[in-house]
Write an enzyme that holds these catalytic residues in place. Structure first.
Site, PDB file in Angstrom:
ATOM      1  N   ASP A 151       0.867  -1.179   0.000  1.00 46.12           N
ATOM      2  CA  ASP A 151       0.000   0.000   0.000  1.00 46.12           C
ATOM      3  C   ASP A 151       0.906   1.232   0.000  1.00 46.12           C
ATOM      4  O   ASP A 151       2.128   1.088   0.009  1.00 46.12           O
ATOM      5  CB  ASP A 151      -0.908  -0.025   1.249  1.00 46.12           C
ATOM      6  CG  ASP A 151      -2.231   0.695   1.017  1.00 46.12           C
ATOM      7  OD1 ASP A 151      -2.191   1.850   0.564  1.00 46.12           O
ATOM      8  OD2 ASP A 151      -3.289   0.112   1.280  1.00 46.12           O
ATOM      9  N   ALA A 159      -8.191  -3.318   1.166  1.00 44.86           N
ATOM     10  CA  ALA A 159      -7.329  -4.417   1.636  1.00 44.86           C
ATOM     11  C   ALA A 159      -6.235  -4.747   0.628  1.00 44.86           C
ATOM     12  O   ALA A 159      -5.250  -5.392   0.965  1.00 44.86           O
ATOM     13  CB  ALA A 159      -8.189  -5.654   1.876  1.00 44.86           C
ATOM     14  N   LYS A 160      -6.418  -4.340  -0.600  1.00 46.03           N
ATOM     15  CA  LYS A 160      -5.419  -4.562  -1.667  1.00 46.03           C
ATOM     16  C   LYS A 160      -4.939  -6.010  -1.697  1.00 46.03           C
ATOM     17  O   LYS A 160      -3.746  -6.278  -1.770  1.00 46.03           O
ATOM     18  CB  LYS A 160      -4.277  -3.556  -1.540  1.00 46.03           C
ATOM     19  CG  LYS A 160      -4.784  -2.110  -1.678  1.00 46.03           C
ATOM     20  CD  LYS A 160      -3.682  -1.082  -1.682  1.00 46.03           C
ATOM     21  CE  LYS A 160      -4.206   0.327  -1.922  1.00 46.03           C
ATOM     22  NZ  LYS A 160      -4.980   0.897  -0.802  1.00 46.03           N
ATOM     23  N   ARG A 161      -5.886  -6.943  -1.674  1.00 46.34           N
ATOM     24  CA  ARG A 161      -5.568  -8.354  -1.670  1.00 46.34           C
ATOM     25  C   ARG A 161      -5.370  -8.881  -3.083  1.00 46.34           C
ATOM     26  O   ARG A 161      -5.518  -8.145  -4.067  1.00 46.34           O
ATOM     27  CB  ARG A 161      -6.680  -9.153  -0.973  1.00 46.34           C
ATOM     28  CG  ARG A 161      -6.893  -8.786   0.480  1.00 46.34           C
ATOM     29  CD  ARG A 161      -5.657  -9.065   1.323  1.00 46.34           C
ATOM     30  NE  ARG A 161      -5.975  -9.152   2.747  1.00 46.34           N
ATOM     31  CZ  ARG A 161      -5.866  -8.150   3.623  1.00 46.34           C
ATOM     32  NH1 ARG A 161      -5.433  -6.981   3.246  1.00 46.34           N
ATOM     33  NH2 ARG A 161      -6.175  -8.341   4.902  1.00 46.34           N
TER      34      ARG A 161
END
Lengths: 269, 269
Positions: A99, B95-97
């Site tokens: 991130d 969450a940038k999963r």
């Protein structure tokens, strides 16, 4: 843990096996479901049976998050059990995070400080300032996704960027980042022939290699193209080991599968 | 939530504001630290004061994971509070999963089923089979990272892949994925002039735009280049709103900042 401590452990155990703790309640032996914490009970049994055969454990955080608070508690109990009872074992949070700067620092704290993992997997898409916050932690490793073992790897990772495949750009660019000595890389074993090229870019780095076994990769090929003078490889197997049996003998069956891989690895060392 | 329900809410509130709930215990008012759950107490006060001015809330999961189990509990309480008291509000797990197929399914279950979010942010690096498991969930959105608002975006995202920038390749390629109607995209506001080109590729999709305010983006420019006939924009502000004051009046101060943005947005609608 330092890289040298990991290498020492590999030489001592004649193994560079990493066991993936990807616990799915639909796949573990039924008798464990009556335990208070079936996920941890499963992990503990697997660890007790296999810790002398492997050098690393890699829980994939998705499998824990899917069970909410209980899953996160099972992850915490698992890493604490490892750090308390087997501090020589290398631990990888397979979380594929990343991130913007201050937010990556929060993720790094979550995995390195709060949970006490030795390393975490990180996605490169957001670039330098999304990865450097992880690299700032001393004696912790950041394992950057380079070439993954899934089909989708061919969507973007192998595409040509200014004449060079994207995953090679990721490898090359990451070498210039601050504290890049704390980098390792994920390189899928289903593409073992790519390892020779990868070693030209990052001769000294450790590679975390998923995809041996269930996903079709070949151990000998990976070693032939990927091993360096410090070994430089962690080969992961998850399902092939932890679900070797779904009966009461699951831990012994897992140990048997791990032993087979460890013996193959000893030949390569 | 369906896209139409989101559009209806935007028109009713004359707002396309998303408030980022990135709670850092070092930045919240000191008097909250004596609460049993300071993170949730902070979020509840912010939500109570701002819910009529915004259409979405976006907790970034890093800030919760950094506090371990307690953080995860605070995240769960926050989403439950929103779903119980403000079911019309759109919720985003930032969450940038992203992982290989079966593992992405576990992440999708974690955020869509266990926690009950309307959407989750996902990184594109691992390609189609890492994203489609999220897209399979009906009336849930997958918000794909395209062009992020940080410096590192220029490391890979804007590099030319076969003559086209990587982020444009991501946009173009993702349109062919199964259930692609469930896609939205993250596009940083610090690069508002890029929005015109982006709209040529994805004219109809919603864009989640971070970076207005603290990161220097300009609301009018974003609307000029990015708005479509269904609005098609969610503009996120985190720090500029939630840390408008660090005193006892923090919630009123947050509402004041949110109101300023909402009034600017009303002009654009």
């Amino acid at each position: 843990m330092t890289t040298q401590q990991l290498i020492d452990q590999i030489k001592k155990k004649k193994s560079f096996l990493c066991i993936g703790l990807d616990v799915d309640l639909n796949k573990i032996p039924k008798h464990l479901l009556k335990e208070e914490d079936p996920i941890f009970a499963f992990n503990k049994a697997i660890i007790d049976a296999t810790h002398h055969l492997c050098v690393a454990y890699k829980p994939n955080t998705a499998f824990y998050e899917a069970y909410g608070i209980k899953g996160w508690q099972a992850l915490e109990k698992t890493i604490n059990y490892l750090n308390d009872n087997h501090p020589e074992i290398y631990t990888i949070a397979d979380a594929k995070r990343g991130d913007i700067g201050n937010t990556s620092t929060m993720y790094a704290k979550a995995f390195f400080e709060d949970l006490g993992f030795d390393s975490v997997t990180v996605a490169p898409y957001m670039g330098k300032d999304s990865v450097e916050p992880f690299l700032a932690f001393k004696d912790k490793h950041t394992i950057l996704l380079a070439l993954t073992s899934n089909e989708g790897a061919f969507d973007f990772q192998t595409k040509s960027v200014d004449g060079v495949e994207l995953y090679k750009q990721v490898l090359e660019t990451s070498k210039s980042w601050k504290n890049s000595e704390n980098l390792m890389y994920v390189v899928g074993a289903t593409k073992a022939e790519f390892l020779a090229d990868i070693r030209k870019i990052i001769p000294d780095s450790f590679l975390l290699v998923p995809g041996v076994g269930a996903q079709g990769g070949n151990l000998q090929e990976v070693c032939k193209y990927g091993m360096n003078s410090s070994v430089g490889l962690l080969i992961n197997s998850s399902r092939g080991i932890i679900y070797a049996s779904q009966e009461e003998d699951f831990a012994e069956a897992a140990a048997q599968k791990a032993k087979e891989l460890q013996l193959q690895m000893a030949v390569e060392l």
